[in-house]
Design an enzyme around this catalytic site. Structure first.
Site, PDB file in Angstrom:
ATOM      1  N   HIS A 169       0.852  -1.190   0.000  1.00 35.84           N
ATOM      2  CA  HIS A 169       0.000   0.000   0.000  1.00 35.84           C
ATOM      3  C   HIS A 169       0.884   1.235   0.000  1.00 35.84           C
ATOM      4  O   HIS A 169       2.073   1.162   0.307  1.00 35.84           O
ATOM      5  CB  HIS A 169      -0.899   0.031   1.247  1.00 35.84           C
ATOM      6  CG  HIS A 169      -1.925  -1.037   1.283  1.00 35.84           C
ATOM      7  ND1 HIS A 169      -3.217  -0.865   0.852  1.00 35.84           N
ATOM      8  CD2 HIS A 169      -1.847  -2.332   1.696  1.00 35.84           C
ATOM      9  CE1 HIS A 169      -3.897  -1.984   0.999  1.00 35.84           C
ATOM     10  NE2 HIS A 169      -3.089  -2.892   1.513  1.00 35.84           N
ATOM     11  N   ARG A 170       0.281   2.374  -0.314  1.00 34.84           N
ATOM     12  CA  ARG A 170       1.001   3.632  -0.137  1.00 34.84           C
ATOM     13  C   ARG A 170       0.584   4.236   1.203  1.00 34.84           C
ATOM     14  O   ARG A 170      -0.597   4.241   1.558  1.00 34.84           O
ATOM     15  CB  ARG A 170       0.734   4.592  -1.288  1.00 34.84           C
ATOM     16  CG  ARG A 170      -0.560   5.356  -1.209  1.00 34.84           C
ATOM     17  CD  ARG A 170      -0.662   6.333  -2.370  1.00 34.84           C
ATOM     18  NE  ARG A 170      -1.765   7.261  -2.226  1.00 34.84           N
ATOM     19  CZ  ARG A 170      -2.562   7.622  -3.215  1.00 34.84           C
ATOM     20  NH1 ARG A 170      -2.369   7.144  -4.417  1.00 34.84           N
ATOM     21  NH2 ARG A 170      -3.526   8.493  -3.008  1.00 34.84           N
ATOM     22  N   GLU A 289       0.907   8.377  -9.555  1.00 37.38           N
ATOM     23  CA  GLU A 289       0.365   7.021  -9.524  1.00 37.38           C
ATOM     24  C   GLU A 289       0.743   6.275 -10.798  1.00 37.38           C
ATOM     25  O   GLU A 289       1.167   6.886 -11.793  1.00 37.38           O
ATOM     26  CB  GLU A 289      -1.149   7.083  -9.317  1.00 37.38           C
ATOM     27  CG  GLU A 289      -1.503   7.637  -7.931  1.00 37.38           C
ATOM     28  CD  GLU A 289      -2.954   8.070  -7.790  1.00 37.38           C
ATOM     29  OE1 GLU A 289      -3.599   8.357  -8.829  1.00 37.38           O
ATOM     30  OE2 GLU A 289      -3.436   8.136  -6.650  1.00 37.38           O
TER      31      GLU A 289
END
Length: 492
Positions: A169-170, A289
């Site tokens: 995840h970020r 992204e």
């Protein structure tokens, strides 16, 4: 296969590979400069040009963090990934898929063993505790919402049955002891666990392991249906290395972490607390992204309340650029494995190879190399495309090509599309299907026919020659030369 078991052994291996690692002692600012430099050195992917494929980098002199280093780009090259995990670059997806057949579950490290990731412990209850001074997380661009942990492998446990799982995840560092965590809706196993904790009115213990064996990062990109909810992808990494990934108990929460991590962040994902992602910058932006655009800051991210940070002596922070080829590797090669596995089970012997292309960030575009052996195979290539969508739901476009097309060369793929494709007969569209929320064209503002953000029209581009016309589409035949005779010239 190289003897690699953690980030440090991976870097030592790359030092033996010509042109695969660049170290620098020049002082670098983690605030946008690391990514700014690496964009030119080796980022690739969907990063704005100029960029290219190049070596991994280690920054030895990080401003504000005299005891730490930052590594970036270890997986930003298909060739480098193959060398790091001991596989063939051309058939990485197929070879990784075979590892699914005989997995090795992770195991707890023995009690008398040294735990690398806990050589130094910082507890949040200490008065001088500050994530921003302990963890050298870079920002990708000057407009990012904050420092981001982009290579953090979250580990959580299902509160109902006790199974554990890992997902990348970020995480945005929002304060001295909080992180904002982005969970892609409906597609991450930790998100499903979190929903169960919220239903129980409980916070969720979570560990975030950073700086890992490349095999661990590569296995973490698998998704359902290949790896359903509760399937711990660390067992694939075990199969890739021929030994189990070792886990350790966290020091402040009832959860496990990867024992040889460079950093581990421990904490609780709050059942109710949220944070505006750009609360510290007010830029309205999050970070770059994988599709190549900077995402909008999320208005209400779930909050991780950090209880501790543990790390190795002289730790190495591992990071990546969101749209770089590193994301293509981590997301795309498991996608290739999932597609090949499903198509081979249904139509054995016809699909020769798969490439999750960089232009789609490893998620949106797949090129399928399909062999028609008889007239009865006509049309099966399109069945293979439909199976690819089933194997990986976030896929948007599938290109079907013949065995003589190089699926790793988009110019060759486009040549096939130009000379073996007619738009009025060879496009198959599937409107109204859910793809991925990070594609900015999947939005009602882009097309009013799109009902909800994230819905798109999937498409198949059949660039294969009809079986009964194959004799009319032979490529030029060149003289097969003596490669030994011309070795010096060929490798100049």
């Amino acid at each position: 296969m190289p003897e690699i078991h953690d980030l440090r052994s991976a870097l030592e291996f790359l030092k033996t590979q010509q042109g695969q690692l660049l170290e620098t002692d020049t002082e670098v600012d983690p605030d946008a400069e690391i990514s700014g430099v690496y964009r030119h050195v080796g980022s690739g992917g969907t990063v704005a040009r100029p960029t290219k494929e190049g070596p991994a980098m280690v920054f030895n002199n990080v401003k504000g963090f005299p005891d730490a280093r930052v590594a970036i780009g270890l997986l930003a090259s298909r060739k480098r990934v193959a060398s790091l995990i001991g596989m063939n670059a051309q058939y990485l997806g197929i070879e990784m898929g075979r590892k699914l057949q005989r997995t090795i579950a992770p195991t707890m490290i023995k009690e008398d063993r040294h735990i690398d990731c806990q050589e130094v412990v910082h507890r949040a209850i200490d008065p001088d505790f500050d994530l921003r001074k302990i963890v050298p997380a870079p920002t990708n661009t000057p407009e990012d919402a904050g420092p981001y942990i982009t290579m953090g492998l979250g580990m959580g446990t299902d509160p109902e049955n006790g199974t554990s799982d890992v997902t990348i995840h970020r995480f945005c560092i929002e304060s001295k002891d909080t992180l904002g965590m982005w969970i892609t809706p409906g597609s991450r196993h930790l998100g499903a666990f979190f929903d169960k904790y919220k239903a129980l009115d409980q916070d969720m213990p979570i560990s975030i392991s950073i700086g890992l064996d490349p095999a661990v990062y590569m296995c973490a990109g698998f998704e359902a249906p290949t790896t359903p909810l509760g399937y711990n992808e660390l067992q694939i990494a075990g199969a890739m290395r021929g030994r189990p990934v070792e886990l350790a108990n966290c020091v402040t929460i009832p959860e496990k972490c990867i024992a040889n991590s460079e950093y581990v962040i421990e904490g609780y994902l709050s059942k109710s607390d949220t944070v505006r992602e750009d609360v510290n910058t007010n830029t309205g932006k999050a970070m770059p992204e994988f599709p190549g655009y900077t995402g909008d800051a999320k208005p209400a991210l779930p909050v991780v309340h950090v209880t501790a940070v543990t790390h190795r002596e002289h730790p190495i922070m591992q990071s990546c650029i969101g749209p770089s080829h590193e994301h293509v590797s981590m997301a795309g090669i498991p996608t290739e494995a999932s597609i090949y596995k499903m198509v081979e089970a249904a139509i054995p012997g016809r699909l020769l190879n798969v490439h999750a292309a960089p232009c789609g960030g490893g998620k949106f575009v797949a090129i399928l190399q399909f062999k028609k052996s008889s007239k009865n195979d006509e049309g099966r290539q399109r069945n293979a495309a439909l199976l690819a969508f089933s194997a990986f739901s976030e896929l948007k476009h599938v290109f079907l090509v013949d065995p003589d097309v190089d699926i790793f060369d988009m110019s060759d793929v486009m040549w096939a599309m130009t000379t073996r494709f007619q738009a009025d007969r060879d496009i198959i569209t599937i409107p109204g299907a859910h793809c991925h929320v990070l594609d900015p064209s999947n939005d009602p503002k882009f097309d009013p026919s799109i009902r909800e953000h994230g819905i798109a029209c999937k498409a198949v581009f059949d660039c294969t020659v009809p079986y009964d016309m194959q004799d009319d589409f032979h490529r030029c035949h060149f003289l097969e030369i003596d490669e030994e005779k011309w070795a010096a010239e060929l490798h100049a």
